[in-house]
Motif scaffolding. Structure first.
Motif, PDB file in Angstrom:
ATOM      1  N   THR A  50       0.832  -1.207   0.000  1.00 50.23           N
ATOM      2  CA  THR A  50       0.000   0.000   0.000  1.00 50.23           C
ATOM      3  C   THR A  50       0.862   1.250   0.000  1.00 50.23           C
ATOM      4  O   THR A  50       0.603   2.190  -0.767  1.00 50.23           O
ATOM      5  N   ILE A  68      -7.620   4.278  -0.778  1.00 42.65           N
ATOM      6  CA  ILE A  68      -6.999   3.080  -0.223  1.00 42.65           C
ATOM      7  C   ILE A  68      -6.843   3.274   1.283  1.00 42.65           C
ATOM      8  O   ILE A  68      -6.396   4.336   1.738  1.00 42.65           O
ATOM      9  N   ILE A 123       2.340   1.698  -3.533  1.00 40.01           N
ATOM     10  CA  ILE A 123       1.333   2.136  -4.506  1.00 40.01           C
ATOM     11  C   ILE A 123       1.020   3.621  -4.305  1.00 40.01           C
ATOM     12  O   ILE A 123       0.974   4.396  -5.273  1.00 40.01           O
ATOM     13  N   GLY A 136      -4.860  -1.451   3.103  1.00 40.01           N
ATOM     14  CA  GLY A 136      -4.807  -1.973   1.745  1.00 40.01           C
ATOM     15  C   GLY A 136      -6.159  -2.176   1.100  1.00 40.01           C
ATOM     16  O   GLY A 136      -6.248  -2.294  -0.125  1.00 40.01           O
ATOM     17  N   GLN A 186      -3.948  -0.972  -6.789  1.00 39.24           N
ATOM     18  CA  GLN A 186      -3.920  -1.577  -5.456  1.00 39.24           C
ATOM     19  C   GLN A 186      -4.489  -2.989  -5.508  1.00 39.24           C
ATOM     20  O   GLN A 186      -3.899  -3.928  -4.969  1.00 39.24           O
TER      21      GLN A 186
END
Length: 142
Positions: free
Chosen positions: A14, A114, A17, A99, A40
């Motif tokens: 996470t 996210i 990303i 996540g 994700q």
């Protein structure tokens, strides 16, 4: 079905990303909140959603048209449909963990975020953004 990741592995993925999305210029259909969510999910579930949606739109109005072409008027229902196909799906925002992905409504517009640990994190035209977890319209366990 994908292997279960540890919470620390999910957190590392996470963070990567989000870091990559924040470092790249914001661009509809390439590096926007929807593609952030797709990246994700791809990273956690080894899917290919980002590639499947590449070139679908390049403006906000184009994004809305692309969504309608797929039979949806909401990102929440679109993510539900994707999840039904691949074995992940909706959960209560309070059950989300680092996540997981959510659709958040801010000022009448839907955004994809996210779960970053303390908030839904995302990118917008104005730059990085975060919202309280309780702002989710719908969260998704990925």
């Amino acid at each position: 079905m994908t292997a279960t990741l540890t919470l620390s592995a999910r957190a590392a993925i996470t963070a990567r990303i989000l870091r990559e999305a924040k470092a790249a210029p914001y661009a509809y259909g390439v590096n926007d909140c929807f593609f952030l969510g797709l990246r994700q999910i791809d990273a956690l579930r080894r899917t290919a959603y980002e590639a499947a949606h590449a070139g679908a739109y390049s403006t906000l109005s184009g994004a809305n048209r692309a969504l309608r072409r797929r039979g949806h008027t909401s990102l929440a229902t679109y993510f539900m449909a994707l999840g039904e196909q691949d074995g992940w799906g909706p959960i209560a925002w309070g059950s989300a963990r680092i996540g997981d992905v959510a659709v958040i409504e801010i000022d009448g517009a839907e955004h994809v975020g996210i779960h970053g640990g303390r908030a839904w994190q995302s990118i917008t035209e104005a730059g990085p953004a975060h919202w309280d977890l309780c702002r989710a319209i719908q969260a998704f366990k990925v």
